[in-house]
Every structure is written in C-alpha cells, then in structure tokens.
Design a protein around this motif. Structure first.
Motif, PDB file in Angstrom:
ATOM      1  N   GLY A   1      -0.713  23.913   1.607  1.00 57.91           N
ATOM      2  CA  GLY A   1      -0.333  23.990   0.248  1.00 57.91           C
ATOM      3  C   GLY A   1      -0.755  22.780  -0.417  1.00 57.91           C
ATOM      4  N   PRO A   2      -0.481  22.846  -2.034  1.00 59.49           N
ATOM      5  CA  PRO A   2      -0.764  21.641  -2.509  1.00 59.49           C
ATOM      6  C   PRO A   2      -0.021  20.626  -2.979  1.00 59.49           C
ATOM      7  N   GLU A   3      -0.487  19.423  -3.288  1.00 58.38           N
ATOM      8  CA  GLU A   3       0.521  18.162  -3.358  1.00 58.38           C
ATOM      9  C   GLU A   3       0.289  17.538  -4.405  1.00 58.38           C
ATOM     10  N   PHE A   4       0.917  16.512  -4.983  1.00 56.07           N
ATOM     11  CA  PHE A   4       0.606  15.827  -6.314  1.00 56.07           C
ATOM     12  C   PHE A   4       1.517  14.498  -5.887  1.00 56.07           C
ATOM     13  N   GLY A   5       0.997  13.489  -6.236  1.00 57.12           N
ATOM     14  CA  GLY A   5       1.766  11.883  -6.113  1.00 57.12           C
ATOM     15  C   GLY A   5       0.996  10.837  -6.821  1.00 57.12           C
ATOM     16  N   ALA A   6       1.218   9.793  -6.203  1.00 57.54           N
ATOM     17  CA  ALA A   6       0.617   8.414  -6.776  1.00 57.54           C
ATOM     18  C   ALA A   6       0.586   7.487  -5.572  1.00 57.54           C
ATOM     19  N   THR A   7      -0.462   6.944  -5.707  1.00 60.59           N
ATOM     20  CA  THR A   7      -0.673   5.662  -4.709  1.00 60.59           C
ATOM     21  C   THR A   7      -0.913   4.494  -5.426  1.00 60.59           C
ATOM     22  N   GLU A   8      -0.257   3.366  -5.231  1.00 58.97           N
ATOM     23  CA  GLU A   8      -0.519   2.004  -6.170  1.00 58.97           C
ATOM     24  C   GLU A   8      -0.702   2.200  -7.475  1.00 58.97           C
ATOM     25  N   ARG A   9       0.102   3.142  -8.131  1.00 59.93           N
ATOM     26  CA  ARG A   9      -0.122   3.487  -9.669  1.00 59.93           C
ATOM     27  C   ARG A   9      -1.251   4.256 -10.091  1.00 59.93           C
ATOM     28  N   LYS A  10      -1.950   4.944  -9.071  1.00 55.74           N
ATOM     29  CA  LYS A  10      -3.120   5.983  -9.201  1.00 55.74           C
ATOM     30  C   LYS A  10      -2.536   7.172  -8.938  1.00 55.74           C
ATOM     31  N   PHE A  11      -2.660   8.424  -9.795  1.00 50.35           N
ATOM     32  CA  PHE A  11      -2.116   9.708  -9.562  1.00 50.35           C
ATOM     33  C   PHE A  11      -3.157  10.269  -8.705  1.00 50.35           C
ATOM     34  N   PHE A  12      -2.695  11.082  -7.938  1.00 51.78           N
ATOM     35  CA  PHE A  12      -3.808  12.291  -7.097  1.00 51.78           C
ATOM     36  C   PHE A  12      -3.171  13.673  -7.138  1.00 51.78           C
ATOM     37  N   LEU A  13      -3.843  14.599  -6.738  1.00 46.53           N
ATOM     38  CA  LEU A  13      -3.647  15.892  -6.339  1.00 46.53           C
ATOM     39  C   LEU A  13      -4.453  15.995  -4.923  1.00 46.53           C
ATOM     40  N   GLY A  14      -3.752  16.874  -4.229  1.00 47.12           N
ATOM     41  CA  GLY A  14      -4.260  16.837  -2.949  1.00 47.12           C
ATOM     42  C   GLY A  14      -3.756  18.414  -2.314  1.00 47.12           C
ATOM     43  N   ILE A  15      -4.527  18.426  -1.188  1.00 37.16           N
ATOM     44  CA  ILE A  15      -4.200  19.562  -0.206  1.00 37.16           C
ATOM     45  C   ILE A  15      -3.419  19.140   1.034  1.00 37.16           C
ATOM     46  N   GLU A  16      -2.782  20.000   1.523  1.00 31.83           N
ATOM     47  CA  GLU A  16      -2.199  19.568   2.992  1.00 31.83           C
ATOM     48  C   GLU A  16      -2.362  20.776   3.839  1.00 31.83           C
ATOM     49  N   GLY A  17      -2.576  20.657   5.005  1.00 31.67           N
ATOM     50  CA  GLY A  17      -2.728  21.694   6.033  1.00 31.67           C
ATOM     51  C   GLY A  17      -2.472  21.053   7.211  1.00 31.67           C
ATOM     52  N   GLY A  18      -2.280  22.018   8.339  1.00 34.12           N
ATOM     53  CA  GLY A  18      -1.858  21.529   9.706  1.00 34.12           C
ATOM     54  C   GLY A  18      -0.902  22.593  10.620  1.00 34.12           C
ATOM     55  N   PHE A  19      -0.446  22.136  11.513  1.00 28.34           N
ATOM     56  CA  PHE A  19       0.382  22.879  12.299  1.00 28.34           C
ATOM     57  C   PHE A  19       1.665  22.339  12.613  1.00 28.34           C
TER      58      PHE A  19
ATOM     59  N   GLY B   1       0.841  -1.162   0.110  1.00 25.96           N
ATOM     60  CA  GLY B   1       0.064   0.035  -0.027  1.00 25.96           C
ATOM     61  C   GLY B   1       0.916   1.391  -0.089  1.00 25.96           C
ATOM     62  N   TYR B   2       1.829   1.224  -0.719  1.00 23.08           N
ATOM     63  CA  TYR B   2       2.632   2.383  -0.559  1.00 23.08           C
ATOM     64  C   TYR B   2       1.995   3.853  -1.661  1.00 23.08           C
ATOM     65  N   TYR B   3       2.531   4.791  -1.097  1.00 25.04           N
ATOM     66  CA  TYR B   3       2.490   6.040  -1.914  1.00 25.04           C
ATOM     67  C   TYR B   3       3.659   6.957  -1.878  1.00 25.04           C
ATOM     68  N   TRP B   4       3.673   7.917  -2.786  1.00 24.61           N
ATOM     69  CA  TRP B   4       4.663   8.811  -2.613  1.00 24.61           C
ATOM     70  C   TRP B   4       4.007  10.211  -3.212  1.00 24.61           C
ATOM     71  N   ASP B   5       4.685  11.249  -2.860  1.00 21.93           N
ATOM     72  CA  ASP B   5       3.977  12.540  -3.185  1.00 21.93           C
ATOM     73  C   ASP B   5       5.069  13.664  -3.097  1.00 21.93           C
ATOM     74  N   GLY B   6       4.932  14.736  -3.602  1.00 22.01           N
ATOM     75  CA  GLY B   6       5.803  15.940  -3.307  1.00 22.01           C
ATOM     76  C   GLY B   6       4.768  17.253  -3.457  1.00 22.01           C
ATOM     77  N   GLY B   7       5.336  18.348  -3.033  1.00 19.82           N
ATOM     78  CA  GLY B   7       4.460  19.644  -2.874  1.00 19.82           C
ATOM     79  C   GLY B   7       5.231  20.809  -2.542  1.00 19.82           C
ATOM     80  N   ILE B   8       4.535  21.728  -2.323  1.00 24.26           N
ATOM     81  CA  ILE B   8       5.127  23.112  -1.657  1.00 24.26           C
ATOM     82  C   ILE B   8       4.078  23.523  -0.702  1.00 24.26           C
ATOM     83  N   LEU B   9       4.789  24.079   0.539  1.00 22.50           N
ATOM     84  CA  LEU B   9       4.037  24.548   1.741  1.00 22.50           C
ATOM     85  C   LEU B   9       4.429  25.882   2.168  1.00 22.50           C
ATOM     86  N   TYR B  10       3.402  26.756   2.199  1.00 28.01           N
ATOM     87  CA  TYR B  10       3.619  28.043   2.759  1.00 28.01           C
ATOM     88  C   TYR B  10       3.415  27.706   4.480  1.00 28.01           C
ATOM     89  N   LYS B  11       4.257  28.351   5.140  1.00 29.03           N
ATOM     90  CA  LYS B  11       4.042  28.144   6.717  1.00 29.03           C
ATOM     91  C   LYS B  11       3.982  29.702   7.162  1.00 29.03           C
TER      92      LYS B  11
END
Length: 155
Positions: free
Chosen positions: A97-115, A71-81
C-alpha cells in the motif's frame, strides 16, 4: 416502512457483530541502521484478507556521532493484506500500500510491501512477524527494509 427499518437495523447489527477490529503494535529494526515503531488499526475481511491504517515513527542512527534523534522520520498509510496461506492457528499474508510522511523536515511519498506471519492465540490476541520493504520518493531516504515483531489486540 417498518419492514425496511427493521431490515436496516438488522443489517447494521449483523455488520457490527461480524467486524473484527484489532489494534496492532509493532517494533523492530530496518536497514540501514533504523529503529522503527508502528501503531495501527486492522479491519479483517472474509477469507483472512484485511486492511490496516497505520502510523509509524523511526530513527536512523549514525555510529560515532552520539546524536540519536537527529535522523528521525514519521509516516502513515494504508495497507491491503492479502492472505496467501492459512494454517491451523495462523496465516501468511502479502501486504502492500501507499504511505506518506516526513524525514528531517522533508516530505515524501512511498510504497510499502512485504510479508506478514500471524499466530493467533486462544484468547484472540495475535503475534505477528513482519518482513517490511519501503520505497520512498522525493528525498534521499529511498529504501528501508527489515523485520518487525508485534502484537494484535482485538477490541
């Protein structure tokens, strides 16, 4: 012409001297059943704000199946802190900030947030505690959230 060249050289040298780049290395657990590792480059701005360019790899494990890396995945992105609070040797930031990557050969776009809480040691190294929330689109791995701990190494 000489004055313009000298002014440009002084501006480049002063910008290079004030740049504070840091290598960030984080690892932790996310819900549901996910191990995560992140490596990034953080560039600090004035007033404690920063931008981070990162890449991460993770794994969703399923109990009882015995196949850890299925169940691996990889992604990358840029964050403003954005700095929320400054303490004597640390600070609390809101990160998004936004992120993009793939999980089990399926690509995705995403949003990351947190503290993110950072504690800076006297030698310039830092300890970070990160609360992370991911919302991904286009595939079944929609939500991931959890805690990461890490180091920030200046260079």
């Amino acid at each position: 012409m000489k004055k313009i060249l000298i002014a440009l050289v002084c501006a480049v040298v002063s910008l290079g001297a004030s740049a504070q780049g840091k290598l960030t290395v984080n690892a932790g657990f996310l819900f549901p059943s996910t191990l995560n590792a992140t490596v990034g480059y953080e560039h600090s701005f004035t007033y404690g704000n920063a931008v981070e360019l990162f890449g991460e790899i993770g794994n969703h494990w399923k109990s009882g199946e015995g196949q850890f890396w299925k169940g691996y995945y990889w992604d990358g992105g840029i964050l403003y802190k954005h700095r929320l609070v400054r303490y004597k040797n640390g600070m609390l930031r809101f990160r998004f900030g936004p992120e993009f990557g793939a999980t089990e050969r399926k690509f995705f776009l995403g949003i990351e947030g947190g503290f993110e809480y950072n504690y800076i040691f006297q030698n310039g190294w830092g300890f970070s505690l990160i609360q992370k929330n991911n919302v991904n689109f286009i595939h079944g791995d929609t939500f991931r959230n959890g805690l990461l701990i890490g180091l920030k190494i200046p260079f």
